[in-house]
Write a protein that holds these residues in place. Structure first.
Motif, PDB file in Angstrom:
ATOM      1  N   GLU A  49       0.675  -1.481  -0.442  1.00 33.37           N
ATOM      2  CA  GLU A  49       0.180   0.071  -0.403  1.00 33.37           C
ATOM      3  C   GLU A  49       1.027   1.205   0.260  1.00 33.37           C
ATOM      4  N   LYS A  50       0.115   2.014  -0.624  1.00 38.20           N
ATOM      5  CA  LYS A  50       1.202   3.147  -0.967  1.00 38.20           C
ATOM      6  C   LYS A  50       1.083   4.283   0.394  1.00 38.20           C
ATOM      7  N   PHE A  51       0.253   4.233   1.036  1.00 37.35           N
ATOM      8  CA  PHE A  51      -0.481   4.850   2.365  1.00 37.35           C
ATOM      9  C   PHE A  51      -1.100   3.888   2.986  1.00 37.35           C
ATOM     10  N   ARG A  52      -0.994   4.288   5.200  1.00 35.34           N
ATOM     11  CA  ARG A  52      -1.271   3.060   5.429  1.00 35.34           C
ATOM     12  C   ARG A  52      -2.811   3.460   5.793  1.00 35.34           C
ATOM     13  N   TYR A  53      -3.647   2.726   5.777  1.00 34.26           N
ATOM     14  CA  TYR A  53      -4.878   3.493   6.143  1.00 34.26           C
ATOM     15  C   TYR A  53      -5.058   4.069   7.664  1.00 34.26           C
ATOM     16  N   ALA A  54      -5.446   5.607   7.265  1.00 33.55           N
ATOM     17  CA  ALA A  54      -6.315   6.109   8.874  1.00 33.55           C
ATOM     18  C   ALA A  54      -7.174   7.393   8.079  1.00 33.55           C
ATOM     19  N   ARG A  55      -8.028   7.549   9.746  1.00 34.94           N
ATOM     20  CA  ARG A  55      -8.661   8.559   9.422  1.00 34.94           C
ATOM     21  C   ARG A  55      -8.406  10.558   9.666  1.00 34.94           C
ATOM     22  N   PRO A  56      -8.823  11.344   8.712  1.00 36.80           N
ATOM     23  CA  PRO A  56      -8.526  12.539   9.382  1.00 36.80           C
ATOM     24  C   PRO A  56      -7.823  12.502  10.061  1.00 36.80           C
ATOM     25  N   GLN A  57      -6.473  13.342  10.011  1.00 31.73           N
ATOM     26  CA  GLN A  57      -5.570  13.867  10.759  1.00 31.73           C
ATOM     27  C   GLN A  57      -5.849  14.061  11.806  1.00 31.73           C
ATOM     28  N   PHE A  58      -6.414  15.105  11.642  1.00 26.64           N
ATOM     29  CA  PHE A  58      -7.182  16.395  12.755  1.00 26.64           C
ATOM     30  C   PHE A  58      -8.533  15.772  13.906  1.00 26.64           C
ATOM     31  N   LEU A  59      -8.953  13.879  13.094  1.00 24.90           N
ATOM     32  CA  LEU A  59      -9.674  13.818  14.126  1.00 24.90           C
ATOM     33  C   LEU A  59      -8.517  13.338  15.076  1.00 24.90           C
ATOM     34  N   GLN A  60      -7.517  13.226  15.265  1.00 24.11           N
ATOM     35  CA  GLN A  60      -6.757  12.399  16.317  1.00 24.11           C
ATOM     36  C   GLN A  60      -6.729  11.005  16.670  1.00 24.11           C
ATOM     37  N   LEU A  61      -7.275  10.299  15.587  1.00 12.43           N
ATOM     38  CA  LEU A  61      -7.919   8.295  15.861  1.00 12.43           C
ATOM     39  C   LEU A  61      -6.361   7.870  15.382  1.00 12.43           C
ATOM     40  N   LEU A  62      -5.602   8.283  16.699  1.00 12.69           N
ATOM     41  CA  LEU A  62      -4.119   7.212  16.138  1.00 12.69           C
ATOM     42  C   LEU A  62      -3.651   5.861  16.262  1.00 12.69           C
ATOM     43  N   THR A  63      -4.693   4.932  16.692  1.00  9.76           N
ATOM     44  CA  THR A  63      -4.253   3.769  17.297  1.00  9.76           C
ATOM     45  C   THR A  63      -5.012   3.131  16.464  1.00  9.76           C
ATOM     46  N   TYR A  64      -4.913   1.765  16.460  1.00 13.07           N
ATOM     47  CA  TYR A  64      -5.637   0.371  15.356  1.00 13.07           C
ATOM     48  C   TYR A  64      -6.528   0.266  15.405  1.00 13.07           C
ATOM     49  N   ASP A  65      -6.877   0.401  17.264  1.00  7.28           N
ATOM     50  CA  ASP A  65      -8.088  -0.056  18.071  1.00  7.28           C
ATOM     51  C   ASP A  65      -9.244   0.887  18.031  1.00  7.28           C
ATOM     52  N   GLU A  66      -8.191   2.438  18.114  1.00  4.44           N
ATOM     53  CA  GLU A  66      -9.569   3.563  17.413  1.00  4.44           C
ATOM     54  C   GLU A  66      -9.479   3.681  16.333  1.00  4.44           C
ATOM     55  N   LEU A  67      -9.208   2.741  14.837  1.00  2.00           N
ATOM     56  CA  LEU A  67      -9.377   2.991  14.354  1.00  2.00           C
ATOM     57  C   LEU A  67     -11.059   2.052  13.382  1.00  2.00           C
ATOM     58  N   LYS A  68     -10.537   1.018  14.333  1.00  2.00           N
ATOM     59  CA  LYS A  68     -11.891  -0.226  14.671  1.00  2.00           C
ATOM     60  C   LYS A  68     -12.635   0.430  14.941  1.00  2.00           C
ATOM     61  N   ALA A  69     -12.468   1.153  16.111  1.00  2.00           N
ATOM     62  CA  ALA A  69     -13.994   1.224  17.292  1.00  2.00           C
ATOM     63  C   ALA A  69     -15.017   2.723  16.203  1.00  2.00           C
ATOM     64  N   SER A  70     -14.105   3.261  15.851  1.00  2.00           N
ATOM     65  CA  SER A  70     -15.018   3.893  14.511  1.00  2.00           C
ATOM     66  C   SER A  70     -14.857   3.499  13.566  1.00  2.00           C
ATOM     67  N   ALA A  71     -14.505   2.136  13.035  1.00  2.00           N
ATOM     68  CA  ALA A  71     -15.261   1.798  12.162  1.00  2.00           C
ATOM     69  C   ALA A  71     -16.692   0.584  12.845  1.00  2.00           C
ATOM     70  N   ASP A  72     -17.348   0.929  13.556  1.00  2.00           N
ATOM     71  CA  ASP A  72     -18.140  -0.294  13.323  1.00  2.00           C
ATOM     72  C   ASP A  72     -19.458  -0.164  13.484  1.00  2.00           C
ATOM     73  N   HIS A  73     -20.106  -1.179  12.046  1.00  4.76           N
ATOM     74  CA  HIS A  73     -21.091  -0.853  11.400  1.00  4.76           C
ATOM     75  C   HIS A  73     -22.806  -1.205  11.960  1.00  4.76           C
ATOM     76  N   ASN A  74     -22.030  -1.617  13.456  1.00  4.04           N
ATOM     77  CA  ASN A  74     -23.243  -1.511  13.951  1.00  4.04           C
ATOM     78  C   ASN A  74     -23.857  -0.638  14.780  1.00  4.04           C
ATOM     79  N   VAL A  75     -22.979   0.048  15.049  1.00  2.00           N
ATOM     80  CA  VAL A  75     -23.373   1.475  16.062  1.00  2.00           C
ATOM     81  C   VAL A  75     -23.096   2.561  15.386  1.00  2.00           C
ATOM     82  N   ARG A  76     -21.914   2.553  13.814  1.00  2.00           N
ATOM     83  CA  ARG A  76     -22.105   3.605  13.372  1.00  2.00           C
ATOM     84  C   ARG A  76     -21.381   5.104  14.045  1.00  2.00           C
ATOM     85  N   PRO A  77     -20.979   5.184  15.512  1.00  2.00           N
ATOM     86  CA  PRO A  77     -20.309   6.308  15.662  1.00  2.00           C
ATOM     87  C   PRO A  77     -20.198   7.414  14.717  1.00  2.00           C
ATOM     88  N   ILE A  78     -20.831   8.585  15.242  1.00  2.00           N
ATOM     89  CA  ILE A  78     -20.307  10.004  14.735  1.00  2.00           C
ATOM     90  C   ILE A  78     -19.389  10.167  15.159  1.00  2.00           C
TER      91      ILE A  78
END
Length: 582
Positions: A49-78
């Motif tokens: 991959e050219k770039f490692r998957y991440a959310r926009p930098q200004f959201l400050q989701l820095l760890t894999y677990d935080e990324l995984k939580a943000s991608a919860d399809h059951n809750v769909r957190p805002i």
């Protein structure tokens, strides 16, 4: 442990969210643009991959677990920024993952504040701010690459025209500076051109060229890195007191305004093109003596809205259809039983209809099928402009689709200095507008006027809070996401209609805050820049003075006794040792 991390992420989401489940359901499914996520991998899964998957930098989701939580399809957190000061002008942002069509949120967003500096250093720096929002399909690679690279490309294009962006005439923002050296001495005079070229046209050209280069970069990278898929692109550029919005795809930008009734005749009426593209984009809502309305800043590019262009491409390049498709539109679906009869059709850029005799060639699949959001190009993809999709093949026929796609953006320019305001009213957001940029996850279930109403209703609830634009973005995402019913289906809160199942990303920008910044910059132009020649001479004189002082000190110290120097050195060493021990 994982649930605690989820709850940490959800400290920045809306308070009405249900409790987090113990497991995360990750689906793959197909893209909302009509083709599978893996339909164009082309066997390149072993590439990096050219770039490692991440959310926009200004959201400050820095760890894999935080990324995984943000991608919860059951809750769909805002998700909203933890620190709103990371975005300029208190700009608001909110996002929400899809309901399971892809493992990760394939939308991306970015912003950058840059400065254009002239190489001669004679002139004031020219600041600008860029926002971008990218809706990925068939993977997140293209959107991620655009969010990380497009601003570099755009900056290069603006640097190329920096001489022409600088003022050329006395009184045009600034006067000539330097020792008898005026602006006209180093900048090309308009008489050197065969055509008149404005600064607006230069900036529009920089945006158009940047879009083309970004798409070309993705084409070059497809043999070096893992499949990038494709993405739409919606960009806002604030420069020289103007707002430029460039769009390629079906993301949308609107300027939400709230004006007094007496100024309504000055409001530009909607064109037929705008009404067709954006539905009820200019329907007005009455509120006291003011009227809220949405001014379109972009136009959707779908197979339906771009049918004339697509039919023209097929007509002029029949080899692209491989004998599988027909570049015509029919008033009724051709049937075998109607062979030999007359049928109404049109092709290319025809706006009207005419008759032809139905033949077997007319029974082939048209280039464009379906209507509205269900329209498809070659029966495969539902968006016709953007970046990437270089390896995308049509379902069934396997023909390449890229020749029909375009990365060329439509660009809208708004001159903020031309906006008239009433000093007696505190209505800067209404007069200058609030720019809303969003991916089609928002627009699938709402329309422009409703978005404008929601923005000003939310701002009214939070009249002074710094996070008011963040609250507006969160409210827009929440309304389109809806709530999950007992069967797990997402429904809009104010009706039983289906909510969007796509990723949603929304940026809410207070335009007036930029204009204030621009006015401050313009006032700074009244302060003359130092003459580079004089500055160099001054620096040389200062350096000579310093060297003279050092020479004097060296000659004085050479006359001192060696024993005295040794004592001073010993005293200095003792001081250092004492300081270290303390």
């Amino acid at each position: 442990m994982f649930n605690r991390l989820k709850n940490r992420v959800l400290t920045v989401v809306g308070p009405d969210l249900p409790a987090l489940p113990s497991t995360v359901g990750l689906g793959s499914g197909s893209s909302h643009h009509g083709h599978s996520r893996d339909s164009d991998h082309g066997g390149k899964g072993n590439l990096p991959e050219k770039f490692r998957y991440a959310r926009p930098q200004f959201l400050q989701l820095l760890t894999y677990d935080e990324l995984k939580a943000s991608a919860d399809h059951n809750v769909r957190p805002i998700i909203v920024p933890r620190d709103i000061s990371l975005l300029p002008w208190n700009t608001g942002y909110a996002e929400c993952v899809n309901s399971g069509k892809s493992e990760w949120n394939e939308d991306q967003a970015a912003f950058h504040r840059q400065v254009l500096s002239h190489p001669s250093k004679q002139y004031h720096d020219l600041p600008y701010t860029y926002f971008g929002i990218y809706d990925g399909h068939a993977g997140y690679g293209a959107a991620l690459a655009a969010s990380n690279q497009f601003h570099h490309i755009l900056h290069e294009k603006l640097v190329d025209i920096i001489d022409l962006l600088m003022p050329r005439m006395e009184g045009d923002d600034t006067a000539p500076t330097g020792a008898g050296i005026g602006l006209n001495a180093i900048l090309p005079h308009p008489i050197l051109f065969h055509k008149q070229v404005s600064k607006d046209e230069l900036i529009v050209g920089a945006l158009e060229a940047a879009f083309a280069d970004m798409d070309a970069m993705l084409a070059e990278d497809r043999d070096k890195y893992r499949n990038a898929g494709g993405c739409t692109a919606l960009v806002a550029l604030f420069i020289l007191g103007k707002l430029f919005v460039a769009n390629a795809g079906d993301s949308r930008g609107i300027l939400c305004k709230r004006v007094h009734r007496k100024t309504l005749p000055n409001v530009r009426p909607p064109s037929v093109h705008e009404e067709t593209m954006n539905g009820d984009a200019t329907t007005e809502e009455e509120e006291d003596d003011h009227i809220v309305y949405a001014e379109p800043c972009s136009f959707d590019h779908t197979p339906e809205t771009e049918r004339p262009r697509l039919l023209t491409v097929g007509k002029l390049n029949p080899n692209l259809m491989g004998g599988e498709y027909v570049a015509m539109e029919y008033a009724k679906k051709p049937m075998t039983k109607d062979l030999g009869t007359r049928i109404l059709y049109r092709q290319g850029t025809m706006k009207g209809w005419t008759y032809k005799t139905l033949t077997r060639n007319d029974l082939k699949m048209p280039i464009v099928t379906g209507d509205g959001k269900r329209s498809r190009l070659l029966g495969t993809i539902g968006v016709t402009r953007g970046f990437g999709d270089h390896d995308l093949k049509a379902l069934g026929s396997g023909l390449p689709i890229k020749p029909f796609l375009s990365c060329h953006p439509d660009v809208v320019c708004i001159d903020l200095s031309k906006i008239e305001t009433d000093p007696s009213e505190d209505n800067v957001d209404g007069d200058y507008g609030v720019l809303v940029m969003a991916t089609d996850g928002l627009w699938d279930v709402t329309y422009s006027q409703k978005v404008a109403n929601t923005v000003f209703t939310t701002l009214k609830k939070f009249p002074t809070e710094r996070h008011r634009y963040t609250m507006a973005a969160q409210e827009l995402v929440a309304k389109s996401r809806g709530r999950a019913n007992i069967n797990g289906h997402w429904r809009l809160s104010d009706s039983r209609a289906a909510a969007t199942v796509d990723d949603i990303s929304v940026i809410v920008i207070p335009v007036y805050q930029y204009y204030l910044e621009y006015l401050d910059w313009k006032r700074s132009l009244q302060k003359p820049k130092p003459d580079p020649v004089s500055a160099v001479a001054s620096e040389a004189a200062e350096e000579a003075t310093v060297l003279g002082d050092l020479s004097h000190l060296n000659s004085s110290s050479s006359d001192s006794e060696p024993l005295e120097d040794a004592r001073e050195q010993s005293s200095s060493n003792n001081d250092i040792t004492s300081s270290a021990n303390n």
